[in-house]
Design an enzyme around this catalytic site. Structure first.
Site, short mmCIF file in Angstrom:
data_model
loop_
_atom_site.label_atom_id
_atom_site.label_comp_id
_atom_site.label_asym_id
_atom_site.label_seq_id
_atom_site.Cartn_x
_atom_site.Cartn_y
_atom_site.Cartn_z
N CYS A 1 0.82 -1.22 0.00
CA CYS A 1 0.00 0.00 0.00
C CYS A 1 0.85 1.27 0.00
CB CYS A 1 -0.99 -0.03 1.16
SG CYS A 1 -2.39 1.10 0.98
N HIS B 1 -3.42 -5.53 2.20
CA HIS B 1 -3.19 -5.58 3.64
C HIS B 1 -3.71 -6.92 4.16
CE1 HIS B 1 -2.02 -1.42 4.29
NE2 HIS B 1 -3.06 -1.00 3.59
#
Length: 244
Positions: free
Chosen positions: A94, A192
């Site tokens: 990310c 994630h």
């Protein structure tokens, strides 16, 4: 056999338990009788690229990325680029993935320049892309399940391949069906959750890549009993297939 795993900014970039990726790699090496030397590289510490076998960069919010940008510029960026060009595997999640690119431009037009290690860029949007998602990763030979939460839309140049193609969810930008980035031995992704415990096949693929880079002609990793991990993965894959 051993691997030196460098964890970049563990004190700042650890959103949604991304440190679990480092623990997963460590355990899967140890279960095979190999040693994992975890080296934390916080703000102010030197990144010694010549001793890296694998670099991990987790995710963070915009504020956290801004906090560490001054530290990342200069010598650390040079070391990171050198490691990437030398073929050292890098797993970036990310915000860490975005920071490998050229820049991040907010939805209201403010630009934040990043490392430029990969030829990609990110543009912010007012709407967030949130939820469990799944993408195919042909190189690893499996589908990847994870959780995305980002407002940035990432676009790859022709010099950077996607890590995979979306099956359910948004991925890089919600437009071109791509997810993540592959350049040399870099693995960039929005996943994630944390990524590797959910996807043991991908974890072993990244570890094998690191072992092959350090040890010329490294033996294939011995199989582990991944019954629980694969059952959990299969459940999420079926759930997301119905949602897709």
């Amino acid at each position: 056999m051993e691997l030196n795993i460098y964890h970049l900014y563990p004190d700042v970039l650890n959103l949604y338990g991304d440190r679990g990726n480092v623990l997963c790699m460590q355990r899967r090496l140890e279960w095979r009788g190999m040693q994992a030397n975890i080296v934390n590289v916080p703000i102010g510490a030197k990144l010694d690229a010549k001793n890296c076998d694998l670099i991990f960069i987790g995710g963070g919010q915009d504020f956290e990325q801004e906090v560490l940008l001054d530290d990342l510029k200069g010598e650390k960026t040079a070391e990171l680029k050198a490691a990437i060009e030398d073929g050292v595997p890098v797993l970036a999640i990310c915000g860490g993935y975005q920071m490998l690119g050229q820049y991040y431009k907010t939805w209201d037009g403010q630009q934040c320049d990043f490392t430029g290690a990969l030829d990609l860029y990110t543009v912010g949007s007012e709407q967030r892309m949130i939820g469990n998602y799944m993408f195919s990763c042909e190189e690893a030979g499996c589908n990847i399940v994870g959780f995305e939460n980002h407002s940035g839309k990432t676009y790859l140049s022709e010099q950077v391949a996607p890590l995979g193609m979306m099956l359910s969810g948004n991925g890089n930008n919600g437009e071109d069906k791509t997810e993540g980035a592959r350049y040399k031995n870099v693995f960039g992704t929005y996943s994630h959750g944390s990524l590797l415990p959910k996807n043991p096949v991908l974890c072993d693929f990244i570890l094998q890549t690191a072992l092959n880079h350090r040890y010329d002609g490294a033996e294939p990793l011995a199989p582990l009993d991944d019954t629980l991990e694969l059952n959990a993965h299969r459940y999420m894959q079926e759930r997301l297939s119905h949602n897709g």
